[in-house]
Design a protein around this motif. Structure first.
Motif, mmCIF file in Angstrom:
data_model
loop_
_atom_site.group_PDB
_atom_site.id
_atom_site.type_symbol
_atom_site.label_atom_id
_atom_site.label_comp_id
_atom_site.label_asym_id
_atom_site.label_seq_id
_atom_site.Cartn_x
_atom_site.Cartn_y
_atom_site.Cartn_z
ATOM 1 N N CYS A 151 1.306 -1.265 0.148
ATOM 2 C CA CYS A 151 0.202 0.026 0.548
ATOM 3 C C CYS A 151 0.618 1.377 -0.385
ATOM 4 N N ARG A 155 0.027 5.540 -2.327
ATOM 5 C CA ARG A 155 -1.078 5.972 -1.511
ATOM 6 C C ARG A 155 -1.021 6.568 -0.231
ATOM 7 N N THR B 42 -10.533 -3.108 0.629
ATOM 8 C CA THR B 42 -9.746 -4.240 0.972
ATOM 9 C C THR B 42 -10.658 -5.271 1.817
ATOM 10 N N VAL B 43 -11.097 -4.985 2.705
ATOM 11 C CA VAL B 43 -11.582 -5.872 3.520
ATOM 12 C C VAL B 43 -12.886 -5.579 3.551
ATOM 13 N N CYS B 76 -10.998 -2.309 9.413
ATOM 14 C CA CYS B 76 -10.288 -0.976 7.711
ATOM 15 C C CYS B 76 -8.118 -1.339 8.480
ATOM 16 N N VAL B 77 -7.716 -1.655 6.970
ATOM 17 C CA VAL B 77 -6.233 -1.500 7.248
ATOM 18 C C VAL B 77 -5.642 -0.802 6.658
ATOM 19 N N SER B 78 -5.631 0.831 6.686
ATOM 20 C CA SER B 78 -5.817 1.900 5.907
ATOM 21 C C SER B 78 -4.312 1.705 5.276
ATOM 22 N N CYS B 79 -5.133 1.314 3.749
ATOM 23 C CA CYS B 79 -4.632 0.444 2.953
ATOM 24 C C CYS B 79 -4.707 1.815 1.822
ATOM 25 N N TYR B 80 -5.721 2.886 2.234
ATOM 26 C CA TYR B 80 -5.860 3.881 1.138
ATOM 27 C C TYR B 80 -6.330 3.438 -0.003
ATOM 28 N N THR B 81 -6.931 2.690 -0.934
ATOM 29 C CA THR B 81 -7.405 2.429 -2.276
ATOM 30 C C THR B 81 -9.052 3.065 -2.097
ATOM 31 N N THR B 84 -7.756 7.180 -2.344
ATOM 32 C CA THR B 84 -7.292 7.195 -3.484
ATOM 33 C C THR B 84 -8.127 6.894 -4.856
ATOM 34 N N ARG B 85 -9.524 6.404 -5.086
ATOM 35 C CA ARG B 85 -10.778 5.943 -6.084
ATOM 36 C C ARG B 85 -11.209 6.800 -5.910
ATOM 37 N N GLN B 91 -11.071 10.755 1.854
ATOM 38 C CA GLN B 91 -10.314 9.523 2.080
ATOM 39 C C GLN B 91 -10.722 9.207 3.329
ATOM 40 N N ARG B 94 -9.601 8.007 6.540
ATOM 41 C CA ARG B 94 -8.865 8.968 7.262
ATOM 42 C C ARG B 94 -10.412 8.950 8.768
ATOM 43 N N GLU B 97 -10.255 6.534 11.098
ATOM 44 C CA GLU B 97 -9.239 6.798 12.098
ATOM 45 C C GLU B 97 -10.032 7.131 13.182
#
Lengths: 296, 209
Positions: A151, A155, B42-43, B76-81, B84-85, B91, B94, B97
């Motif tokens: 990641c 990102r 992701t999750v 949430c694994v904070s992968c930020y996908t 980004t999309r 976000q 965020r 969090e």
């Protein structure tokens, strides 16, 4: 040339082999990595989940130390440390008030904009392809790696320009090509391995890792390559577990990019400490080296 | 959790939405539910389809209960996908969090207490020594878990967790991946002082409203 070096906590502990390899490879290429004085933990993703201000202050102090020592560039091999530091820098650039508040309590003040780089960027920006070619002693033609970025290389939770294509990064493939290694194309290069969920929510993390593994195996890969110590540890240490859970037969070594660089430069896997992986990673490198000699 | 029915609570909508937007710095009202975040999550498969867009919807509707009590904010694994999309630059990570912090403040029991304990132990250790000592940090984290489980007399879970970690520890020991020295940073006091000062400032600001 000299570049500031921030190893981060994991490179001093569970992934100290990565620290060892990084220093070794770059010194061979004439890039001097100078570890910054008295650096502190970057807070990783956890800091952002506990306190927003803390998530900026922790990496900020390291930026101040590097800048005060006169460096113009700092390399951070660990993806989490890299991501947190570059985000903190951008947040302070966008918010001078926040920067002043932080500076008021720091001995080593933050000045401007030191360049924060991944090790891929150092390879591609500061080492000439000719020099790499000179150093090559082996061509690992039988190696069929899939490049796993995870990641945090591309990102960010904040408006930071990525150093590579967000969805289909190419830095690792480009570098491997210079080593004479052709990486396979695949779909999971920026998918998440679960990060700390491997510890605190293993059911979820093992499912995520299995998806990555299945795709790599289906593409005919014989190893992973990564630059992130967290991704390496997760896919390596948990491979038996997630493969058993999801009925996957293959087992694949998870190499750091520095290990493949070292192999191509003729450094023995023992000297690079490749024997410190959970999944046997020595046999494949040794076999390929022997086959190479047979070809000659 | 299957796709849940969200509660629309008109009187709560504005204050709650405002609070989340301010704390996360995200413009949630820009969400038009295109579900690109959901497709990339992701999750998403692990949360019973409670995807980022549904979380945003819950907040916009003022459903505080659902927003603070769901698997997504903890898984949430904070992968930020998602972020980004997002075509509107939201976000969502965020937001997860932020909701974690709000849940803690409101004393809402985390859906996955281990996740909360992990991040707390991580930051505490990083702050205490200035650098993270993996063994000390894992020890504190496991102790927190064991104490919590012991309170509900869930000894079986404690033993199972202990066994898993002991196995991993042994494997790591063999590979020389355990570090026995102690890491610390001399300047850690600077971070602690700044953190305290900022906390005080935030508290003052909250008081003034």
């Amino acid at each position: 040339m000299e570049i500031a070096y921030y190893p981060g906590c994991s490179l001093q502990q569970s992934s100290s082999l990565y620290d060892h390899q990084t220093r070794m490879i770059f010194s061979r290429l004439g890039v001097e990595l100078k570890e910054i004085e008295d650096w502190n933990c970057c807070g990783a993703t956890s800091a952002g989940k506990v306190d927003d201000f803390l998530a900026v202050v922790m990496p900020a102090r390291n930026i101040g130390i590097a800048e005060s020592a006169g460096f113009t560039e700092m390399v951070i091999p660990c993806s989490a440390c890299y991501s947190r530091t570059i985000v903190a820098q951008k947040r302070m650039q966008d918010n001078p008030e926040l920067r002043d508040e932080i500076n008021s309590g720091l001995t080593a003040k933050i000045k401007g904009s030191i360049r924060i780089s991944t090790i891929m960027e150092v390879f591609l920006n500061h080492v000439s392809p000719d020099l790499i070619k000179q150093k090559l002693t082996h061509k690992f033609r039988g190696l069929k790696p899939v490049c796993y970025y995870g990641c945090m290389q591309t990102r960010f939770p904040y408006n930071v320009p990525a150093s590579d294509n967000v969805e289909n990064p190419q830095a690792m493939e480009t570098l491997l090509k210079l080593f004479g290694i052709r990486a396979l194309d695949w779909n999971y290069k920026t998918y998440c391995c679960g990060a700390s969920a491997a510890v605190n929510d293993p059911d979820t993390a093992l499912n995520l890792m299995a998806k990555i593994m299945k795709e790599a195996a289906a593409r005919g890969a014989n190893c992973f390559v990564t630059t992130c110590p967290m991704c390496q540890m997760n896919l390596d240490a948990n491979q038996e577990a997630f493969c058993k859970k999801h009925d996957i037969k293959e087992r694949l070594p998870v190499y750091f990019i520095t290990e493949l660089a070292g192999a191509a430069f003729g450094i023995s896997p023992e000297d690079m400490q490749v024997d410190r992986h959970f999944i046997d990673s020595m046999t494949l490198l040794k076999e390929l080296e022997q086959n190479e000699h047979k070809d000659k | 959790m299957t796709a849940s029915v969200l509660e629309f609570s008109p009187e709560n909508t504005r204050p709650f939405l405002q609070e989340v937007m301010e704390q996360s710095g995200q413009m949630l009202t820009a969400c038009y539910q295109c579900r690109k975040c959901a497709a990339g999550c992701t999750v998403g498969d692990e949360t019973g389809s409670f995807t980022p867009n549904i979380l945003i919807r819950a907040i916009v509707l003022g459903d505080r209960e659902t927003a603070l009590n769901n698997e997504l904010i903890w898984k949430c694994v904070s992968c930020y996908t998602c972020g980004t999309r997002c075509p509107n630059d939201i976000q969502t990570a965020r937001i997860t969090e932020t909701l974690k912090k709000m849940a803690k403040k409101a004393h809402v029991q985390p859906v996955l207490p281990k996740v909360a304990a992990f991040h707390d132990a991580f930051v505490e250790s990083g702050m205490r020594w200035g650098r993270l000592n993996e063994m000390e940090f894992m020890g504190v984290y496991e102790l927190k878990n064991a104490l919590r489980e012991a309170k509900t007399k869930n000894y079986e879970t404690v033993v199972k967790e202990f066994k898993t970690q002991a196995e991993l520890g042994l494997a790591m020991l063999k590979l020389k991946r355990l570090h026995f020295g102690f890491l610390f940073s001399k300047g850690r006091g600077e971070i602690k002082a700044l953190y305290r000062k900022n906390r005080y400032k935030q508290a003052l600001k909250a008081k003034r409203g």
